[in-house]
Write a protein that holds these residues in place. Structure first.
Motif, PDB file in Angstrom:
ATOM      1  N   CYS A 126     -41.683   1.666  14.605  1.00 30.00           N
ATOM      2  CA  CYS A 126     -41.028   2.504  13.611  1.00 30.00           C
ATOM      3  C   CYS A 126     -41.629   2.309  12.220  1.00 30.00           C
ATOM      4  O   CYS A 126     -41.642   3.204  11.403  1.00 30.00           O
ATOM      5  N   CYS A 182     -40.205   5.640   6.619  1.00 30.07           N
ATOM      6  CA  CYS A 182     -41.033   5.621   7.815  1.00 30.07           C
ATOM      7  C   CYS A 182     -41.000   7.024   8.418  1.00 30.07           C
ATOM      8  O   CYS A 182     -40.337   7.913   7.887  1.00 30.07           O
ATOM      9  N   ASP A 183     -41.702   7.210   9.492  1.00 30.54           N
ATOM     10  CA  ASP A 183     -41.819   8.552  10.053  1.00 30.54           C
ATOM     11  C   ASP A 183     -40.476   9.140  10.480  1.00 30.54           C
ATOM     12  O   ASP A 183     -40.259  10.340  10.366  1.00 30.54           O
ATOM     13  N   MET A 184     -39.586   8.329  10.968  1.00 29.80           N
ATOM     14  CA  MET A 184     -38.295   8.839  11.436  1.00 29.80           C
ATOM     15  C   MET A 184     -37.199   8.645  10.401  1.00 29.80           C
ATOM     16  O   MET A 184     -36.025   8.821  10.703  1.00 29.80           O
ATOM     17  N   MET A 217     -35.938   6.031   9.100  1.00 29.76           N
ATOM     18  CA  MET A 217     -34.976   4.945   9.294  1.00 29.76           C
ATOM     19  C   MET A 217     -35.140   3.890   8.205  1.00 29.76           C
ATOM     20  O   MET A 217     -34.172   3.318   7.737  1.00 29.76           O
ATOM     21  N   TYR A 218     -36.371   3.631   7.839  1.00 36.73           N
ATOM     22  CA  TYR A 218     -36.639   2.727   6.718  1.00 36.73           C
ATOM     23  C   TYR A 218     -36.745   3.618   5.491  1.00 36.73           C
ATOM     24  O   TYR A 218     -37.493   4.582   5.501  1.00 36.73           O
TER      25      TYR A 218
HETATM   26 CU   LIG Z   1     -38.946   4.806  11.761  1.00 34.68          CU
END
Ligand SMILES: [Cu+2]
Length: 118
Positions: free
Chosen positions: A69, A106-108, A110-111
């Motif tokens: 992630c 991050c890409d999704m 989440m961070y």
């Molecule tokens: Cu992520």
């Protein structure tokens, strides 16, 4: 006695609101041109970074978090996207001309982190 319980409830509620929405525990105001950001344990540290408008800064990401992630960092408002290999620092050079808040993630998503440009 009931009023006492109510007051305790209100105090607790205020504390929860402050903790989750208002506290920014790791805001960093850096006058240096290189800012180190750790990517560890599911987050960016620091996650809130205040920088000066129109000044060149380098964000040096150090990823020690093995989660896949964490392997991309993207600044959607700035059109920047970079791969972060494990245990190898990567620099993002920025010079932002207009004040405001610029998220990175991050890409999704989440961070998450925020650049505050003043
Ligand atoms: Cu992520």
């Amino acid at each position: 006695m009931v009023w006492l319980v109510n007051i305790a409830g209100i105090v607790l509620l205020i504390f929860i609101i402050w903790w989750f929405w208002l506290s920014r525990p790791d805001i960093v105001r850096s006058s240096s041109s290189i800012i180190n950001i750790k990517v560890a344990d599911g987050k960016y540290v620091p996650a809130y970074i205040e920088i000066a408008k129109g000044k060149e800064v380098t964000l040096r990401f150090q990823r020690t978090d093995p989660s896949p992630c964490a392997e991309i960092v993207r600044f959607d408002d700035l059109g920047v996207r970079m791969e972060l290999p494990l245990n190898e620092p990567r620099d993002v050079h920025l010079c932002i001309e207009s004040a405001g808040q610029y998220g990175f993630s991050c890409d999704m998503k989440m961070y998450q982190g925020t650049l505050i440009v003043k």
